[in-house]
Design an enzyme around this catalytic site. Sequence first.
Site, PDB file in Angstrom:
ATOM      1  N   ARG A   1      45.724   3.847  51.487  1.00 44.74           N
ATOM      2  CA  ARG A   1      45.118   3.558  49.979  1.00 44.74           C
ATOM      3  C   ARG A   1      45.238   4.872  49.124  1.00 44.74           C
ATOM      4  O   ARG A   1      45.357   4.573  47.682  1.00 44.74           O
ATOM      5  CB  ARG A   1      43.598   3.106  50.116  1.00 44.74           C
ATOM      6  CG  ARG A   1      43.578   1.798  50.632  1.00 44.74           C
ATOM      7  CD  ARG A   1      42.033   1.602  50.772  1.00 44.74           C
ATOM      8  NE  ARG A   1      41.956   0.023  50.938  1.00 44.74           N
ATOM      9  CZ  ARG A   1      41.079  -0.410  51.619  1.00 44.74           C
ATOM     10  NH1 ARG A   1      39.840   0.120  51.995  1.00 44.74           N
ATOM     11  NH2 ARG A   1      40.947  -1.844  51.830  1.00 44.74           N
TER      12      ARG A   1
ATOM     13  N   LYS B   1      34.051 -15.029  59.164  1.00 47.80           N
ATOM     14  CA  LYS B   1      32.717 -15.632  58.366  1.00 47.80           C
ATOM     15  C   LYS B   1      32.975 -16.806  57.379  1.00 47.80           C
ATOM     16  O   LYS B   1      33.752 -16.464  56.705  1.00 47.80           O
ATOM     17  CB  LYS B   1      31.817 -14.928  57.794  1.00 47.80           C
ATOM     18  CG  LYS B   1      31.100 -14.112  58.515  1.00 47.80           C
ATOM     19  CD  LYS B   1      30.066 -13.061  57.785  1.00 47.80           C
ATOM     20  CE  LYS B   1      29.012 -12.366  58.513  1.00 47.80           C
ATOM     21  NZ  LYS B   1      28.641 -11.428  57.816  1.00 47.80           N
TER      22      LYS B   1
ATOM     23  N   GLY C   1      42.396  -6.426  55.418  1.00 52.03           N
ATOM     24  CA  GLY C   1      42.714  -5.309  56.406  1.00 52.03           C
ATOM     25  C   GLY C   1      43.280  -5.963  57.786  1.00 52.03           C
ATOM     26  O   GLY C   1      44.335  -5.564  58.043  1.00 52.03           O
TER      27      GLY C   1
ATOM     28  N   GLY D   1      39.489  -9.208  49.490  1.00 54.52           N
ATOM     29  CA  GLY D   1      38.465 -10.072  48.637  1.00 54.52           C
ATOM     30  C   GLY D   1      38.984 -10.377  47.345  1.00 54.52           C
ATOM     31  O   GLY D   1      39.068 -11.570  46.831  1.00 54.52           O
TER      32      GLY D   1
HETATM   33  P1  AMP Z   1      36.505 -11.362  58.689  1.00 52.67           P
HETATM   34  O1  AMP Z   1      35.984  -9.695  58.300  1.00 52.67           O
HETATM   35  O2  AMP Z   1      35.772 -12.193  58.320  1.00 52.67           O
HETATM   36  O3  AMP Z   1      37.956 -11.424  58.115  1.00 52.67           O
HETATM   37  O4  AMP Z   1      36.840 -11.121  60.156  1.00 52.67           O
HETATM   38  C1  AMP Z   1      37.774 -10.565  61.007  1.00 52.67           C
HETATM   39  C2  AMP Z   1      37.165 -10.472  62.215  1.00 52.67           C
HETATM   40  O5  AMP Z   1      37.099 -11.850  62.987  1.00 52.67           O
HETATM   41  C3  AMP Z   1      38.051  -9.832  63.227  1.00 52.67           C
HETATM   42  O6  AMP Z   1      37.483  -8.574  63.873  1.00 52.67           O
HETATM   43  C4  AMP Z   1      38.251 -10.731  64.763  1.00 52.67           C
HETATM   44  O7  AMP Z   1      38.312 -10.159  65.728  1.00 52.67           O
HETATM   45  C5  AMP Z   1      37.395 -11.727  64.304  1.00 52.67           C
HETATM   46  N1  AMP Z   1      37.482 -13.080  64.878  1.00 52.67           N
HETATM   47  C6  AMP Z   1      38.714 -13.831  64.568  1.00 52.67           C
HETATM   48  N2  AMP Z   1      38.417 -14.925  65.322  1.00 52.67           N
HETATM   49  C7  AMP Z   1      37.280 -15.018  66.100  1.00 52.67           C
HETATM   50  C8  AMP Z   1      36.985 -15.917  67.051  1.00 52.67           C
HETATM   51  N3  AMP Z   1      37.450 -16.814  67.380  1.00 52.67           N
HETATM   52  N4  AMP Z   1      35.741 -15.579  67.615  1.00 52.67           N
HETATM   53  C9  AMP Z   1      35.155 -14.290  67.219  1.00 52.67           C
HETATM   54  N5  AMP Z   1      35.506 -13.518  66.439  1.00 52.67           N
HETATM   55  C10 AMP Z   1      36.837 -13.720  65.665  1.00 52.67           C
END
Ligand code: AMP
Length: 397
Positions: free
Chosen positions: A37, A199, A354, A377
């Site tokens: 960055r 999420k 990321g 985002g």
């Molecule tokens: P986000 O910050 O919402 O983009 O989420 C990223 C995180 O989601 C990463 O650290 C992944 O390890 C986690 N992730 C992806 N798939 C799964 C899953 N099936 N169960 C739990 N965590 C997950």
Amino acid sequence: MPKLSIRDLTLEGKRAFVRVDFNVPLSESGTITDDTRIRQTLPTLEYALGRGARLILASHLGRPKGNPNPKMSLALVAKHLSSLLRRPVAFAPDCVGPEAERYAASLGNGELLLLENLRFHPDEEANDPEFSRQLGQMADCYVNDAFGSAHRAHASTAGITEFMPVSAAGFLMEKELEYLTKATSSPERPYIALLGGAKVSDKIAVIRNLLPLVDALLIGGAMAYTFLRARGDQTGKSLVEEDKLDLAKNLLAEAEQKKYRLQLPVDHVIARKMDAAAETRTVDGSSTPIPSDYMGLDIGPETVKLYAAQIAQAKTVVWNGPMGVFELEPFAQGTLSMAKALASLKGTSIVGGGDSIAAVAQAGVAERITHISTGGGASLEFLAGKKLPGVEALTDK
Ligand code: AMP
């Protein structure tokens, strides 16, 4: 671009407030683990310094929640920037107040200064007008090169421009907007969005806005389980956002009614624990449901095939968010396969966020991606057709 660029500014002898994104990852011991960055803003900084500007740089780092926190100080970033630019970088221990103003006033042509973390003040995220005025009064003009923060209306990305005679985009900001606009204002079709991550709540608005624009929206990651549960599937111990089930249900119904292609995984890699040593199984979730003591941790091989085949046919693909817990080897296949599928695309591929950027690097295919966006985002909101406050606030051409 409808907004002014740094190229349109007279910089000689002018104090320019430059909002940068130096929100770099730090190790436990407080060293910078990835300086991408910082490096990405160098063209803007070198251009302005070369034209005799006096630069006041400002950024946030981490989430100090409005309080000073030495663990999130930008002091070491100033040092690192100094070694990259091969010239001194002064550091003001607070981003506003008499000391910062003294530092700013003492800059000569071609000199620069980095202010301490903006988010040590709650007024930054509150977009407080008085705080914005205090930031603005140090400078003669404003440059925003922090695309990753452009979807937030904060004092340093939006409020400050009210107090500036002229506000322009830096080169990084300009490049992001050019790529994202070109790829998606009249995208070559088929146009596919691939969304993952943990999420649904983060991405629900984006999903709703993207659905009518794309030819298919493919979902993976933990996010998929909220949708699968909403559809009535057994999801075991998978990560489900219970309070988002109704929203997910509505979205599925809307997609069905309007014939939007919202696609969910057709099989899963599951385990009892989120652990690299856990025994794994693959189930399709319908004929063999996810048992109650298992959780879905990656998309399965059939889903990989299905998604990769669609990506192979596409002319434009945007990707944000991992397909599974790719940090652990047994659950990384889905994410890495998608990275490879994007790399083989004969068309435009755009990756943001990321984790997806890390996955593309891990798969060794970063060079084959058309555009890697610095703002996860921000790029999603832009692609979903939302106006970014940090861009809107810039001066029209
Ligand atoms: P986000 O910050 O919402 O983009 O989420 C990223 C995180 O989601 C990463 O650290 C992944 O390890 C986690 N992730 C992806 N798939 C799964 C899953 N099936 N169960 C739990 N965590 C997950």
